[in-house]
Design an enzyme around this catalytic site. Structure first.
Site, PDB file in Angstrom:
ATOM      1  NE  ARG A 108      -4.136   0.073   1.979  1.00 52.38           N
ATOM      2  CZ  ARG A 108      -4.820   0.963   2.353  1.00 52.38           C
ATOM      3  NH1 ARG A 108      -5.247   1.370   2.923  1.00 52.38           N
ATOM      4  NH2 ARG A 108      -6.107  -0.338   1.251  1.00 52.38           N
ATOM      5  CG  HIS A 135      -8.200  -0.377  -3.933  1.00 47.76           C
ATOM      6  ND1 HIS A 135      -7.445  -0.881  -2.936  1.00 47.76           N
ATOM      7  CD2 HIS A 135      -9.034  -0.009  -2.168  1.00 47.76           C
ATOM      8  CE1 HIS A 135      -7.593  -1.582  -1.740  1.00 47.76           C
ATOM      9  NE2 HIS A 135      -8.302  -0.722  -1.449  1.00 47.76           N
ATOM     10  CD  GLN A 138     -13.251  -1.883  -2.132  1.00 47.35           C
ATOM     11  OE1 GLN A 138     -12.474  -1.664  -0.829  1.00 47.35           O
ATOM     12  NE2 GLN A 138     -15.178  -2.427  -1.733  1.00 47.35           N
ATOM     13  CG  ASP A 239     -13.939   6.712  -2.075  1.00 42.91           C
ATOM     14  OD1 ASP A 239     -13.637   6.414  -0.287  1.00 42.91           O
ATOM     15  OD2 ASP A 239     -12.729   6.663  -1.807  1.00 42.91           O
ATOM     16  CB  CYS A 281     -14.215   1.295  -0.848  1.00 42.97           C
ATOM     17  SG  CYS A 281     -13.499   2.628  -0.901  1.00 42.97           S
ATOM     18  NE  ARG A 308     -10.862  -5.298   0.027  1.00 46.39           N
ATOM     19  CZ  ARG A 308     -10.210  -4.545   0.745  1.00 46.39           C
ATOM     20  NH1 ARG A 308     -10.046  -3.068   0.388  1.00 46.39           N
ATOM     21  NH2 ARG A 308      -8.658  -4.750  -0.424  1.00 46.39           N
TER      22      ARG A 308
HETATM   23  N1   CP Z   1     -11.535   0.045   1.920  1.00 51.30           N
HETATM   24  C1   CP Z   1     -10.415  -0.451   1.241  1.00 51.30           C
HETATM   25  O1   CP Z   1      -9.352  -0.457   1.444  1.00 51.30           O
HETATM   26  O2   CP Z   1     -10.484  -0.132   3.118  1.00 51.30           O
HETATM   27  P1   CP Z   1      -9.060   0.472   3.979  1.00 51.30           P
HETATM   28  O3   CP Z   1      -8.767   1.653   3.640  1.00 51.30           O
HETATM   29  O4   CP Z   1      -9.844   0.175   5.487  1.00 51.30           O
HETATM   30  O5   CP Z   1      -8.544  -1.310   4.019  1.00 51.30           O
HETATM   31  N1  NVA Z   2     -10.009   6.941  -1.902  1.00 51.44           N
HETATM   32  C1  NVA Z   2      -9.778   5.955  -0.516  1.00 51.44           C
HETATM   33  C2  NVA Z   2      -9.250   4.505  -0.560  1.00 51.44           C
HETATM   34  C3  NVA Z   2      -9.745   4.261   0.783  1.00 51.44           C
HETATM   35  C4  NVA Z   2     -10.183   2.913   0.766  1.00 51.44           C
HETATM   36  C5  NVA Z   2      -7.976   6.750  -0.059  1.00 51.44           C
HETATM   37  O1  NVA Z   2      -7.758   6.365  -1.081  1.00 51.44           O
HETATM   38  O2  NVA Z   2      -7.851   7.276   0.855  1.00 51.44           O
END
Ligand code: CP
Ligand code: NVA
Length: 325
Positions: A108, A135, A138, A239, A281, A308
């Site tokens: 990440r 992502h 997701q 989101d 998400c 997930r």
């Molecule tokens: N939806 C998602 O990726 O959540 P987190 O950021 O909590 O992993």
């Molecule tokens: N768009 C959000 C998604 C989190 C799962 C972010 O990048 O923070």
């Protein structure tokens, strides 16, 4: 991967799928034999997957740690305060060193180029656990959720053809992942973002190339009007307006996104399908969707979150379990 995710869900939950809601009574299609077999094994025995997370996470971390453990492997969580990455060591050195000791990397990152750089120099598979641009994990879970609520139920992705999904919100990684995934499988995407939060040109290009490659069945409609985006939509999704790393822009964004909150009033005014599902998400904030929609009968956000896990099992089984040097 989707077939495998259904196989894991069926194997571990020992119930017919779909499990609830409007899909009740639908016939469950048996996953193929190979997937069912994989669900029983421990393909990650003696394997370690490094979870290199430079941002917070609830779902991605918990689903990956539990999935890797269930597959017989060891998830090694390396947060930004644990390792030298980005602080005292280059991505190149980190990738060379960590990949020489583990069997897979789940990363990440901030900028998407970081996960690409890790993948370029790693000797083991690198999986994107979220970047500023995409992502993928997701959207895999979202696909599984969409299939579970589609009538008649089928694990075949082609059954999603003709579905219309509305996005009302920011131009961000989740939207980008939908753009490069849905239209190429015949799913229409109706997008509303505020002026100044335009679609990423490289994502639009990739999405259009995907549509062309698959015969151009899905359409992307883009507008700055949330009501126009939800017209006839079967699924409404959004989101956060403030993604991780954008916290300093909070005040400006809250102002710029005025009128973008998903509410029943918006869905009615715009003419969304009466039985439209709501997806998100997570993590969720009240400004982008009110309680009535988020906790409403048509919200499938918690099934989406649970998926997930089943899709994470499929991902680590496929990319780490089956992977050979
Ligand atoms: N939806 C998602 O990726 O959540 P987190 O950021 O909590 O992993
Ligand atoms: N768009 C959000 C998604 C989190 C799962 C972010 O990048 O923070």
């Amino acid at each position: 991967l989707i077939n495998s995710a259904f196989a894991f869900k069926k194997h571990y939950k020992s119930i017919a799928i779909p499990e609830a809601g409007r899909s009740e009574g639908a016939k469950f299609q048996q996953p193929d034999a190979a997937s069912s077999e994989a669900a029983k094994g421990k393909p990650l025995t003696d394997k370690t997957v490094a979870l290199m997370f430079s941002k917070r996470s609830t779902r991605t971390r918990v689903s990956s740690e539990t999935a890797i453990t269930m597959l017989g492997g060891h998830p090694m969580f390396l947060g930004s305060s644990d390792i030298q990455l980005g602080v005292n060591e280059s991505l190149y050195d980190t990738s060379r060193v960590i990949s020489s000791m583990v069997d897979g990397i789940f990363a990440r990152v901030g900028h998407h180029s970081e996960v690409e750089e890790l993948a370029k120099h790693s000797t083991v598979p690198v999986i994107n656990a979220l970047s500023h641009l995409y992502h993928p994990c997701q959207i895999l879970a979202d696909l599984q959720t969409l299939l579970e609520f589609r009538q008649p139920f089928s694990t075949d992705l082609s059954s999603l053809e003709g579905l219309t999904i509305a996005w009302v919100g920011d131009s961000n990684n989740i939207l980008n992942e939908m753009m490069v995934t849905y239209p190429r499988m015949g799913v229409n995407l109706q997008i509303a973002t505020p002026k100044g939060y335009d679609l990423e040109p490289e994502v639009v290009e990739r999405a259009n190339a995907g549509i062309k490659q698959e015969g151009g069945k899905g359409k992307i409609i883009y507008t700055n009007d949330p009501a126009e985006a939800v017209k006839n939509a079967n699924v409404i999704t959004t989101d956060t307006w403030i993604s991780m790393g954008q916290e300093e822009e909070t005040a400006k964004r809250l102002k710029d996104f005025a009128g973008y909150q998903v509410t029943n009033e918006l869905l009615k005014r715009g003419g969304a399908a009466k039985d439209a599902l709501f997806m998100h998400c997570l993590p969720r904030h009240k400004e982008e969707v009110d309680d009535e929609v988020f906790h409403g009968n048509q919200s499938v956000v918690f099934q989406e979150a649970e998926n997930r896990k089943w899709t994470a099992l499929a991902v680590f089984d496929a990319f780490v379990g089956k992977w050979k040097v």
